[in-house]
Design an enzyme around this catalytic site. Structure first.
Site, PDB file in Angstrom:
ATOM      1  N   HIS B  82     -15.859 -68.862 -35.741  1.00 37.83           N
ATOM      2  CA  HIS B  82     -16.417 -69.469 -34.533  1.00 37.83           C
ATOM      3  C   HIS B  82     -17.292 -68.458 -33.793  1.00 37.83           C
ATOM      4  O   HIS B  82     -16.890 -67.307 -33.627  1.00 37.83           O
ATOM      5  CB  HIS B  82     -15.270 -69.928 -33.633  1.00 37.83           C
ATOM      6  CG  HIS B  82     -15.676 -70.930 -32.607  1.00 37.83           C
ATOM      7  ND1 HIS B  82     -16.449 -70.600 -31.530  1.00 37.83           N
ATOM      8  CD2 HIS B  82     -15.436 -72.262 -32.499  1.00 37.83           C
ATOM      9  CE1 HIS B  82     -16.658 -71.693 -30.797  1.00 37.83           C
ATOM     10  NE2 HIS B  82     -16.051 -72.714 -31.373  1.00 37.83           N
ATOM     11  N   GLY B 163     -21.451 -59.249 -11.971  1.00 38.56           N
ATOM     12  CA  GLY B 163     -21.083 -58.094 -12.785  1.00 38.56           C
ATOM     13  C   GLY B 163     -22.294 -57.318 -13.278  1.00 38.56           C
ATOM     14  O   GLY B 163     -23.437 -57.681 -13.008  1.00 38.56           O
ATOM     15  N   HIS B 168     -19.693 -55.446 -21.640  1.00 39.53           N
ATOM     16  CA  HIS B 168     -18.433 -54.684 -21.573  1.00 39.53           C
ATOM     17  C   HIS B 168     -18.169 -54.116 -22.968  1.00 39.53           C
ATOM     18  O   HIS B 168     -18.310 -54.833 -23.956  1.00 39.53           O
ATOM     19  CB  HIS B 168     -17.299 -55.627 -21.141  1.00 39.53           C
ATOM     20  CG  HIS B 168     -15.983 -54.949 -20.911  1.00 39.53           C
ATOM     21  ND1 HIS B 168     -15.200 -54.463 -21.935  1.00 39.53           N
ATOM     22  CD2 HIS B 168     -15.298 -54.660 -19.772  1.00 39.53           C
ATOM     23  CE1 HIS B 168     -14.089 -53.933 -21.433  1.00 39.53           C
ATOM     24  NE2 HIS B 168     -14.131 -54.043 -20.116  1.00 39.53           N
ATOM     25  N   PRO B 169     -17.810 -52.824 -23.084  1.00 40.11           N
ATOM     26  CA  PRO B 169     -17.727 -52.181 -24.412  1.00 40.11           C
ATOM     27  C   PRO B 169     -16.784 -52.879 -25.393  1.00 40.11           C
ATOM     28  O   PRO B 169     -17.045 -52.889 -26.598  1.00 40.11           O
ATOM     29  CB  PRO B 169     -17.246 -50.763 -24.089  1.00 40.11           C
ATOM     30  CG  PRO B 169     -16.737 -50.808 -22.672  1.00 40.11           C
ATOM     31  CD  PRO B 169     -17.503 -51.877 -21.997  1.00 40.11           C
ATOM     32  N   THR B 170     -15.700 -53.456 -24.896  1.00 42.93           N
ATOM     33  CA  THR B 170     -14.765 -54.134 -25.819  1.00 42.93           C
ATOM     34  C   THR B 170     -14.669 -55.630 -25.557  1.00 42.93           C
ATOM     35  O   THR B 170     -14.451 -56.418 -26.483  1.00 42.93           O
ATOM     36  CB  THR B 170     -13.335 -53.546 -25.674  1.00 42.93           C
ATOM     37  OG1 THR B 170     -12.931 -53.653 -24.292  1.00 42.93           O
ATOM     38  CG2 THR B 170     -13.307 -52.082 -26.094  1.00 42.93           C
ATOM     39  N   ALA B 171     -14.851 -56.053 -24.312  1.00 46.50           N
ATOM     40  CA  ALA B 171     -14.613 -57.460 -23.961  1.00 46.50           C
ATOM     41  C   ALA B 171     -15.901 -58.286 -23.895  1.00 46.50           C
ATOM     42  O   ALA B 171     -15.846 -59.497 -23.658  1.00 46.50           O
ATOM     43  CB  ALA B 171     -13.855 -57.563 -22.644  1.00 46.50           C
ATOM     44  N   GLY B 172     -17.067 -57.642 -24.088  1.00 42.90           N
ATOM     45  CA  GLY B 172     -18.325 -58.384 -24.146  1.00 42.90           C
ATOM     46  C   GLY B 172     -18.698 -59.064 -22.845  1.00 42.90           C
ATOM     47  O   GLY B 172     -18.733 -58.417 -21.791  1.00 42.90           O
TER      48      GLY B 172
END
Lengths: 298, 298
Positions: B82, B163, B168-172
């Protein structure tokens, strides 16, 4: 609420708002019980309460309200258009969700026994809770009303199921039982002829060879110049609404009459209408658990 | 629950059951919030939660769950069928009962602002909450996915609504917005021809000149040797289910094809089906307040 039982007690007080308030009070602000509606009719001099709840708290609230009504209502001075035999005339329990008819019957018997003990009131079990076929029909039990009950209750075939075989001096007698939800459903016809409306009613109703859980009669709507087949669906889970609707359409054809609309009077369980939608859309593999609101109530 | 808002957040974790449990935890046993369903798909590597609640407690639960997901999910190592652009991919708020679309939009913006502040996550407002027409469609926002978002977000037209303008480096990134309830509704046809099914779908859907709130395509049901018009009803209060059904029936006539049935996938608000029953029965003066369950939820 996990398990939902409905109760629609009828009290013989439709005029004194202070008394009505006191009778309704036990159903308010009670954990596990929800008062859905109550309406008093001055001509009928009668109060109809609709309440749902989990079986145990509902039982307690009903017992309390019956106590209030027995204390406040004196049938010796009661007059109204609606037939009645007691301060609390009839108390039906109706299974709505995650409860069975057997549980509704058991609850009605529990309440009946308790009512007899606490208030010294003669109790007739009726409908699905009846102890004999001649006691299933409320009208048959109530025949003679409060006034006639003084004598009637002494006859062996009208000995009460619980309590003394003697009419309570002010509160009379009460019928308690379990039944399916009733749906009051009227189908409007394109004819002013009451004869045609009544003819169709006779064909679709149970006693006329029609649908098992269907009572019906013809009614005139004078202001609109039309008539209707006025129906009581006594078990929509067995005799679906759409079946009555389609059967009326089919029978009306004989008279060159068509359906101009229909109406539901009062409350209706969502399943009665969702089942109807499911029929017309030809839904496959549909479950009531797919209905958002069913999940919310759970 | 007096006022009911629904939220269907999608999280990018469909395999690790311990993480899934932690993400879902804020929705459990919380006053004023009810977790209706959650399902994870291993192939999609995605978790879809369906929760309802009063607006304020629902907001708090959603904010908490987003925090858990941001902490536990790293998109750099995420793979699945997905498309996704963030640990929390999309958060739609849906008005269900006694709340307006305007309140759903306001709630989505409040949550968006708070998410940006608490978790330093770039937030795109989408659907009814979108700040510009090109941001209404989730697919347009998500195009490029997590990987592409590093560059895309720096373009002025894809500057986030809240924002930092930096992935975000891990959470996008996350899309938050308000929309009407979706009803997934399929209508099965008596033909094995995918061409016919797709032809009918094109005629009834909005982009083909059909119904305003209807997306549709043809789909083959190989085991049954039939096809279906697979529909997403994007606003059943404006484009009724029965209207799509009847229109498919009318269009199918051209091919000598008929409808063999239909199906609802997943959850459906009771109003969508009761409105359908009301149409076929020609109900006069019907109000949703006559539905027993609507009263119980109130």
């Amino acid at each position: 609420m996990d398990r939902i039982m409905e109760c629609v007690p009828n009290f013989s007080e439709g005029r004194d708002l202070q008394k009505i308030d006191k009778i309704v009070a036990p159903f308010r602000a009670r954990q596990g019980v929800k008062l859905l509606d109550y309406s008093n009719d001055e001509d009928h001099n009668r109060l109809v309460v609709t309440v749902v709840g989990e079986p145990e708290p509902l039982r307690d609230a009903v017992l309390e309200a019956i106590g209030v009504a027995v204390r406040l209502i004196d049938l010796n001075t009661h007059q109204g258009q609606h037939p009645r035999m007691g301060a609390v005339d009839v108390v039906p329990f109706i299974p709505i969700r995650n409860v069975s008819m057997e549980e509704a019957v058991a609850l009605s018997k529990e309440v009946g026994e308790e009512v007899a003990e606490r208030y010294n009131l003669p109790v007739f079990l009726y409908e699905k809770s009846a102890s004999a076929p001649h006691r299933e029909n409320l009208a048959a039990i109530r025949k003679g009303e409060f006034e006639g009950m003084a004598e009637k209750i002494r006859q062996p075939e009208w000995h009460p199921d619980f309590g003394p075989a003697e009419r309570h001096p002010t509160a009379g007698t009460v019928a308690i039982g379990a039944r399916m939800p009733l749906v009051a459903y009227n189908i409007n016809l394109s004819t002013p002829s009451l004869e045609i409306a009544h003819d169709i009613a006779k064909k679709i109703r149970f006693i006329g060879g029609g649908l098992r859980y269907c009572k019906a009669m013809g009614v005139e709507l004078k202001d609109r110049g039309i008539t209707q087949v006025s129906i009581n669906m006594t078990d929509f889970t067995r005799t679906a609404l759409y079946r009555a609707f389609e059967l009326v359409r089919i029978e009306a054809r004989r008279y060159g009459v068509s359906i101009v609309g229909s109406e539901i009077i009062g409350l209706v369980p969502m399943e009665a209408l969702i089942d109807t939608a499911s029929y017309y859309l030809g839904l496959e593999n549909f479950s009531m658990e797919q209905v958002l609101e069913a999940r919310i109530i759970e």
